[in-house]
Design a protein around this motif. Structure first.
Motif, short mmCIF file in Angstrom:
data_model
loop_
_atom_site.label_atom_id
_atom_site.label_comp_id
_atom_site.label_asym_id
_atom_site.label_seq_id
_atom_site.Cartn_x
_atom_site.Cartn_y
_atom_site.Cartn_z
N GLN A 7 0.81 -1.21 0.00
CA GLN A 7 0.00 0.00 0.00
C GLN A 7 0.84 1.26 0.00
O GLN A 7 0.32 2.34 -0.26
N LEU A 40 -11.41 8.03 -3.53
CA LEU A 40 -11.32 7.73 -2.10
C LEU A 40 -12.20 8.61 -1.23
O LEU A 40 -12.30 8.38 -0.02
N ARG A 204 -2.53 8.29 1.45
CA ARG A 204 -2.55 6.94 2.01
C ARG A 204 -3.60 6.83 3.12
O ARG A 204 -4.29 5.80 3.24
N GLN A 207 -6.85 6.37 1.57
CA GLN A 207 -6.90 5.02 1.01
C GLN A 207 -7.18 3.98 2.09
O GLN A 207 -7.99 3.07 1.91
N LEU A 208 -6.51 4.10 3.24
CA LEU A 208 -6.71 3.14 4.32
C LEU A 208 -8.13 3.18 4.86
O LEU A 208 -8.74 2.15 5.14
N ARG A 210 -10.79 4.01 3.23
CA ARG A 210 -11.67 3.40 2.24
C ARG A 210 -11.50 1.87 2.22
O ARG A 210 -12.48 1.13 2.22
N GLU A 211 -10.26 1.40 2.20
CA GLU A 211 -10.03 -0.04 2.10
C GLU A 211 -10.47 -0.80 3.34
O GLU A 211 -10.92 -1.94 3.26
N GLN A 212 -10.34 -0.16 4.50
CA GLN A 212 -10.71 -0.82 5.75
C GLN A 212 -12.18 -0.61 6.11
O GLN A 212 -12.65 -1.11 7.14
N GLY A 213 -12.89 0.13 5.26
CA GLY A 213 -14.31 0.37 5.51
C GLY A 213 -14.58 1.19 6.75
O GLY A 213 -15.63 1.06 7.38
#
Length: 354
Positions: A7, A40, A204, A207-208, A210-213
């Motif tokens: 990432q 994002l 980042r 991004q985190l 978004r990716e981790q909900g």
């Protein structure tokens, strides 16, 4: 602190470092950030000052919004005048000196043409008759090298420069050939980690989330500001116009004995700088989070330092302010950071927001 993984977009950091972003002309950097940020966030726009803003909606409608700022602009130069021989005289945009970046290739961002030229002093094989050069020699005049001592050799005539639309006000940047990341053991080095490394941290973080909900407690405005190096211009405008109470700036942090900070340590949390005292409860919370993450945070009281947040706080545009720094060797010079410092800082931010 083994945080670097797939990432951590080192390719993105390099792209940002290669993009020119002098004060007042941050378009190239902003477009890279817009491309990365758009997927994002819940909303994205550019305000009247030129700041790129991404909104991440929070879970609570009652909690005051948070503004997190990383600046797009870089230390750069501006043409003061065009000489009759086609050379250029410069003045700096931001606190920088010729010795910080060295003589060599520069990019002249003419309105009709962008080209490479050379920042020069003149021959070392000179005597006192060449007073400007002689005065800067350590074994002669011993005067610190400054902007009146250097010039830009363009290899062009004044008429050719006019056609390229080079004139007073034209921006001059350190050339892309000097902006490639290098590895120094567990560290990365390059000019302009200030503030491209922190731009990467802010991207980042989005991004985190978004990716981790994960949703932050309050609305978060990710603000990529303009003109920080010349007085926090964009950050102050955003603080005045965006909702919220807290402005949190992301910056490079000086690592020097006078502050008790090192580039080998964890995130630097500032309690004050030359412009303002930061909110103690915000700084304490950042320290606690970094400690819980076993990142060995470093508390610091900084001098000769300013940020978007401290400018906004000092001028009454933000009632609350905080500063989170990435430990950086040789700030405003050839800057060095730990390889895992970017993901570590993003981890702290995510926990702070949620």
């Amino acid at each position: 602190m083994a945080h670097e993984g797939p990432q951590f977009r080192r390719d993105l950091l390099q792209e940002l470092l290669w993009a020119y972003g002098p004060c007042g002309q941050e378009d190239a950097v902003r477009e890279v950030c817009r491309r990365e940020l758009a997927p994002l966030v819940d909303d994205i726009w550019v305000d009247a000052a030129g700041n790129l803003i991404g909104l991440i909606r929070g879970e609570s409608e009652d909690a005051p919004a948070v503004r997190i700022m990383a600046h797009l602009d870089e230390l750069s130069m501006v043409v003061k005048r065009v000489e009759s021989d086609g050379t250029l005289k410069l003045t700096p945009l931001g606190t920088m000196y010729p010795a910080n970046f060295g003589l060599g290739p520069v990019a002249v961002l003419g309105g009709h043409e962008q080209f490479t030229a050379v920042l020069a002093l003149g021959s070392e094989h000179t005597t006192k008759e060449s007073e400007r050069i002689w005065a800067t020699k350590p074994d002669q005049g011993d005067k610190a090298l400054d902007w009146p001592d250097v010039y830009v050799f363009t290899g062009r005539t004044p008429d050719e420069l006019t056609r390229a639309q080079v004139r007073p006000g034209t921006r001059v940047c350190i050339d892309r050939s000097k902006r490639t990341l290098i590895e120094v053991g567990d560290y990365l080095g390059c000019y302009f980690m200030d503030d491209r490394a922190l731009v990467t941290v802010l991207l980042r973080t989005a991004q985190l989330l978004r990716e981790q909900g994960k949703r932050p407690q309050a609305d978060v405005y990710a603000v990529f500001t303009v003109g920080e190096e010349i007085g926090g211009v964009g950050g102050s405008y955003a603080a005045r116009n965006l909702p919220g109470e807290l402005t949190l700036a992301l910056e490079v942090g000086p690592t020097e004995p006078e502050y008790g900070t090192t580039v080998t340590g964890g995130p630097i949390v500032a309690y004050s700088d030359a412009q303002s005292v930061y909110d103690k409860d915000v700084a304490d919370r950042l320290m606690d989070i970094a400690t819980e993450l076993e990142l060995s945070p470093q508390a610091a009281v900084l001098g000769a330092f300013e940020s978007d947040a401290s400018h906004a706080r000092a001028t009454g545009l933000s009632p609350r302010a905080g500063l989170l720094c990435l430990p950086t060797l040789s700030t405003h010079g050839y800057e060095v950071i730990a390889r895992d410092a970017i993901p570590a800082l993003a981890d702290v931010l995510v926990e702070f927001l949620v």
